[in-house]
Design an enzyme around this catalytic site. Structure first.
Site, mmCIF file in Angstrom:
data_model
loop_
_atom_site.group_PDB
_atom_site.id
_atom_site.type_symbol
_atom_site.label_atom_id
_atom_site.label_comp_id
_atom_site.label_asym_id
_atom_site.label_seq_id
_atom_site.Cartn_x
_atom_site.Cartn_y
_atom_site.Cartn_z
ATOM 1 N N GLU A 26 0.773 -1.136 0.036
ATOM 2 C CA GLU A 26 -0.113 0.027 -0.017
ATOM 3 C C GLU A 26 0.959 1.117 0.103
ATOM 4 O O GLU A 26 2.227 1.280 0.680
ATOM 5 C CB GLU A 26 -0.944 0.043 1.255
ATOM 6 C CG GLU A 26 -1.948 -1.090 1.368
ATOM 7 C CD GLU A 26 -2.518 -1.078 2.781
ATOM 8 O OE1 GLU A 26 -2.644 -0.170 3.354
ATOM 9 O OE2 GLU A 26 -3.108 -2.312 3.368
ATOM 10 N N LYS A 74 2.296 4.432 1.318
ATOM 11 C CA LYS A 74 2.433 5.093 2.694
ATOM 12 C C LYS A 74 2.036 6.334 2.888
ATOM 13 O O LYS A 74 3.036 7.443 2.255
ATOM 14 C CB LYS A 74 4.031 4.959 3.116
ATOM 15 C CG LYS A 74 4.360 5.179 4.512
ATOM 16 C CD LYS A 74 5.435 4.569 5.059
ATOM 17 C CE LYS A 74 5.555 4.893 6.345
ATOM 18 N NZ LYS A 74 5.578 6.357 7.152
ATOM 19 N N ARG A 121 -2.563 9.241 11.220
ATOM 20 C CA ARG A 121 -2.979 7.718 11.745
ATOM 21 C C ARG A 121 -3.856 7.901 12.625
ATOM 22 O O ARG A 121 -4.056 8.638 13.628
ATOM 23 C CB ARG A 121 -1.636 6.953 12.346
ATOM 24 C CG ARG A 121 -2.153 5.569 12.700
ATOM 25 C CD ARG A 121 -2.117 4.485 11.547
ATOM 26 N NE ARG A 121 -2.505 3.209 11.837
ATOM 27 C CZ ARG A 121 -1.695 2.304 12.095
ATOM 28 N NH1 ARG A 121 -0.178 2.762 12.203
ATOM 29 N NH2 ARG A 121 -1.585 1.000 12.628
ATOM 30 N N ARG A 178 -2.499 8.275 17.132
ATOM 31 C CA ARG A 178 -1.728 7.302 17.328
ATOM 32 C C ARG A 178 -1.401 7.307 18.718
ATOM 33 O O ARG A 178 -0.857 6.288 19.239
ATOM 34 C CB ARG A 178 -0.521 7.458 16.254
ATOM 35 C CG ARG A 178 0.546 6.649 16.347
ATOM 36 C CD ARG A 178 1.549 6.728 15.344
ATOM 37 N NE ARG A 178 2.952 6.146 15.725
ATOM 38 C CZ ARG A 178 3.739 5.807 14.784
ATOM 39 N NH1 ARG A 178 3.527 6.172 13.488
ATOM 40 N NH2 ARG A 178 5.064 5.404 15.288
ATOM 41 N N GLU A 201 -5.941 6.083 7.898
ATOM 42 C CA GLU A 201 -5.239 7.546 8.028
ATOM 43 C C GLU A 201 -6.205 8.501 7.570
ATOM 44 O O GLU A 201 -6.799 8.733 6.570
ATOM 45 C CB GLU A 201 -4.139 7.238 6.779
ATOM 46 C CG GLU A 201 -2.821 8.263 6.763
ATOM 47 C CD GLU A 201 -1.662 7.814 7.684
ATOM 48 O OE1 GLU A 201 -1.590 7.079 8.450
ATOM 49 O OE2 GLU A 201 -0.877 8.700 7.851
ATOM 50 N N ARG A 237 5.811 -3.350 17.052
ATOM 51 C CA ARG A 237 6.295 -3.143 15.889
ATOM 52 C C ARG A 237 6.784 -4.359 15.391
ATOM 53 O O ARG A 237 7.984 -4.992 15.465
ATOM 54 C CB ARG A 237 7.478 -2.262 15.918
ATOM 55 C CG ARG A 237 7.882 -1.340 14.826
ATOM 56 C CD ARG A 237 9.059 -0.532 15.420
ATOM 57 N NE ARG A 237 8.531 0.753 15.864
ATOM 58 C CZ ARG A 237 8.107 1.647 15.335
ATOM 59 N NH1 ARG A 237 7.700 1.741 13.888
ATOM 60 N NH2 ARG A 237 7.529 2.833 15.726
ATOM 61 N N LYS A 248 7.943 -1.244 6.674
ATOM 62 C CA LYS A 248 7.712 0.157 5.767
ATOM 63 C C LYS A 248 9.063 0.155 4.934
ATOM 64 O O LYS A 248 10.152 -0.170 5.640
ATOM 65 C CB LYS A 248 7.546 1.481 6.818
ATOM 66 C CG LYS A 248 8.538 1.416 7.819
ATOM 67 C CD LYS A 248 7.975 2.584 8.786
ATOM 68 C CE LYS A 248 9.216 2.493 9.840
ATOM 69 N NZ LYS A 248 8.756 3.446 11.241
HETATM 70 P P1 AMP Z 1 6.299 5.493 10.824
HETATM 71 O O1 AMP Z 1 5.711 6.596 10.969
HETATM 72 O O2 AMP Z 1 7.529 6.014 9.651
HETATM 73 O O3 AMP Z 1 6.791 4.505 11.641
HETATM 74 O O4 AMP Z 1 5.291 4.529 9.664
HETATM 75 C C1 AMP Z 1 4.232 4.236 10.330
HETATM 76 C C2 AMP Z 1 2.935 5.254 9.986
HETATM 77 O O5 AMP Z 1 2.694 5.180 8.443
HETATM 78 C C3 AMP Z 1 1.716 4.680 10.588
HETATM 79 O O6 AMP Z 1 1.637 5.073 11.764
HETATM 80 C C4 AMP Z 1 0.501 5.248 9.673
HETATM 81 O O7 AMP Z 1 0.502 6.738 10.039
HETATM 82 C C5 AMP Z 1 1.503 5.584 8.326
HETATM 83 N N1 AMP Z 1 0.784 4.938 7.208
HETATM 84 C C6 AMP Z 1 0.744 5.352 5.837
HETATM 85 N N2 AMP Z 1 0.020 4.907 5.060
HETATM 86 C C7 AMP Z 1 -0.127 3.477 5.975
HETATM 87 C C8 AMP Z 1 -0.947 2.342 5.234
HETATM 88 N N3 AMP Z 1 -1.123 2.188 4.079
HETATM 89 N N4 AMP Z 1 -0.956 1.369 6.066
HETATM 90 C C9 AMP Z 1 -0.432 1.522 7.542
HETATM 91 N N5 AMP Z 1 0.143 2.512 7.931
HETATM 92 C C10 AMP Z 1 0.208 3.799 7.028
#
Ligand code: AMP
Length: 574
Positions: free
Chosen positions: A239, A241, A246, A261, A289, A411, A417
């Site tokens: 998907e 990002k 969130r 979050r 999101e 996590r 990611k």
């Molecule tokens: P990070 O903030 O870099 O740890 O990445 C995780 C965050 O990516 C999540 O908390 C979401 O806010 C965001 N996110 C964006 N797109 C998605 C998606 N398709 N699935 C899950 N999380 C997503």
């Protein structure tokens, strides 16, 4: 209550997890039936259960004021005590320890008395009325018990107890399987209730309760497509990002609430999403999101940012930056409240099928959408998907295992990611402050600056807690102590010679710092002992990065909401 405080202190005094669990299990096992629920809840450092919508409404200032009034000392006394410990509860105890007439030990309140006082404080309206109830409660407490109460009210127990440990202690106290305790805890969001269910051997009867946020599942970072396919293969889902906020959406009947979050309720900021979700025919919990979307196209994060923190936003702003909820997971669903079924243990593929069956984009056009999913089955396929996501100027991809369950707060490797880090900035530390929590004795909050080549001076751009190791922080604390130029309350201006590398998510224009810019989510990556203040990045570099990021953000606008989900325009027509 005195005994509760003693247990809390003994738990704080040991660093050994097994010892903390043992002390806690013993304390829980010996509580009277009507004391178990509140006492267990307070060990989480909050006066009411997580799933309880109540809060005492008592601010730190009121707690501090009550303590100084009771002790008959000037208001400044508590500020000085707080500076020594950076802990409100400890400061309250310190001030009260000096009372000329200590209270009669026989009057010390019971756990029930304290629970009743917390309920009365919540129910009272106005700071004065709330403060008066607290004052009569603390008047009966010795200093140590007052410390315990103030810590709970301030939401800062600081005894090194994680929720997991509390659950382990409940399992041990009543001899129940830990997994059953954890599952009941997640469903109810109420450790007090779980403790009672465990004691009565009724854990299997725990039911999912809506309107308390479940912890969010997080993704582990991964750069390398080969490693991802090796871990998630043969088939992985990808998907985009999305760069939004969130959010977890709960609905039951026409009651809709949204949590961020960090588990704050934010529905009030997004009335259009709440209204759209209120009219639908299911109950349950969705994960997704929040994005700013106008006329089917996604607006840059900078636009969404105008909506953040704005409770009851004016119509003008709602029209300028309309927001939609893009769902990517269903955590619980049902058609009536009594039938809401937790889906967390089901595989993602099944959760997604249930989510798609809700037909959100049709039911609430422009307000509720679905994330766009593709599946990949090779390293090349994944790399191409990543390149396409980057070309659309997304941060990267979320890669998900369709067989994975939803693990709240973890996590894990069910979600990975894949993103490319943005450039980092080298900045010089110009100010420091003592930290909070376990960093309270050390100078761990840094304010940093870049060089303004026009004036030759330094211009502040941000502030962050250090991501340095404890040893580095200790060493830097000593250095900053020795190189403090001026003290302004808790803030110290320091000699500008320590260079740190700072990572961030976005650069924004902001009047908060002298540079005219601010960093979103700044993180100190490491000390640059190889650099001096003369080598730090310049304001011109910051401006260039900012312009590049702006251009990138504009490319994001080439996405649209389609019936099947949120997709890039080109892709949807392919
Ligand atoms: P990070 O903030 O870099 O740890 O990445 C995780 C965050 O990516 C999540 O908390 C979401 O806010 C965001 N996110 C964006 N797109 C998605 C998606 N398709 N699935 C899950 N999380 C997503």
């Amino acid at each position: 209550m005195r005994r509760w405080g003693e247990t809390a202190r003994r738990i704080a005094a040991t660093t050994r997890t097994s010892e903390k669990t043992r002390l806690l299990a013993e304390a829980l096992a010996r509580l009277a039936p009507d004391e178990l629920a509140p006492a267990a809840t307070w060990f989480t450092g909050r006066p009411f259960p997580e799933s309880d919508q109540r809060s005492t409404g008592l601010g730190w200032a009121t707690i501090a004021e009550v303590a100084t009034r009771l002790a008959g000392v000037p208001p400044a006394a508590i500020g000085a005590a707080y500076d020594r410990s950076s802990d409100l509860g400890t400061a309250v105890g310190e001030v009260l320890a000096g009372r000329p007439e200590p209270p009669d030990p026989a009057a010390s309140p019971s756990i029930r008395d304290v629970a009743d006082a917390f309920a009365a404080i919540e129910a009272a309206s106005g700071t004065a009325a709330k403060g008066a109830i607290l004052e009569s409660l603390l008047a009966r407490c010795d200093a140590a018990t007052a410390t315990a109460i103030a810590k709970i009210l301030a939401g800062e127990l600081r005894i090194g107890l994680r929720e997991g440990l509390l659950e382990a202690a409940i399992a041990r106290a009543f001899d129940r399987p830990l997994a059953d305790v954890q599952w009941a805890g997640m469903l109810t969001g109420d450790v007090g209730e779980v403790a009672v269910l465990a004691r009565d051997d009724r854990l299997a009867g725990a039911r999912l309760r809506l309107f308390h946020p479940l912890r969010f599942m997080l993704a582990s970072p991964a750069e390398d497509a080969a490693a991802i396919i090796a871990r998630l293969g043969p088939v992985a889902w990808v998907e985009d990002k999305y760069d939004g906020i969130r959010a977890q959406l709960h609905r039951q009947g026409d009651d809709v609430r949204i949590w961020s979050r960090d588990l704050n309720e934010i529905g009030g900021q997004f009335p259009e999403v709440v209204a759209a979700a209120a009219g639908l025919a299911w109950d349950g919990i969705l994960d997704g999101e929040l994005l700013a979307i106008r006329d089917g196209t996604v607006l840059p994060f900078l636009a969404l940012q105008k909506r953040l923190g704005r409770k009851a936003p004016p119509d003008r702003l709602l029209a300028e930056v309309p927001v939609a909820f893009v769902a990517f997971d269903a955590l619980a669903l049902g058609s009536r409240a009594s039938e809401v079924e937790p889906l967390l243990r089901r595989p993602l593929a099944e959760r997604r099928a249930r989510l798609e069956a809700l037909e959100l984009p049709l039911a609430a056009p422009g307000r509720l959408a679905l994330s766009h999913v593709e599946s990949v089955d090779s390293i090349d396929g994944l790399e191409e998907a990543f390149a396409r996501a980057r070309a659309r100027r997304n941060e990267g991809l979320m890669v998900k295992d369709p067989a994975s369950s939803y693990s709240p707060g973890r996590r894990g490797y069910g979600w990975l990611k894949m993103k490319k880090a943005l450039a980092t900035l080298d900045c010089v530390v110009v100010g420091v402050e003592v930290g909070h929590g376990k960093r309270h004795g050390v100078l761990s909050d840094y304010t940093f600056a870049v060089r303004d080549e026009a004036t030759g001076g330094l211009a502040t751009i941000g502030k962050a807690y250090t991501g340095l190791t404890d040893a580095e922080i200790a060493e830097m604390t000593a250095w900053f102590e020795a190189h403090t130029i001026r003290r302004l309350g808790r803030y110290r201006v320091v000699e500008p010679s320590v260079v740190v590398e700072v990572a961030f998510d976005v650069i924004q224009r902001s009047g908060r710092h002298a540079s005219g810019f601010a960093l979103r989510f700044p993180r100190i990556v490491r000390l640059r002992t190889d650099k001096s203040a003369a080598d730090v990045d310049t304001l011109a570099t910051v401006a260039t990065l900012w312009r590049e990021l702006q251009a990138g953000a504009e490319h994001l606008v080439t996405m649209t909401v389609t019936r099947s989900g949120l997709a890039p325009v080109g892709k949807a027509q392919e």
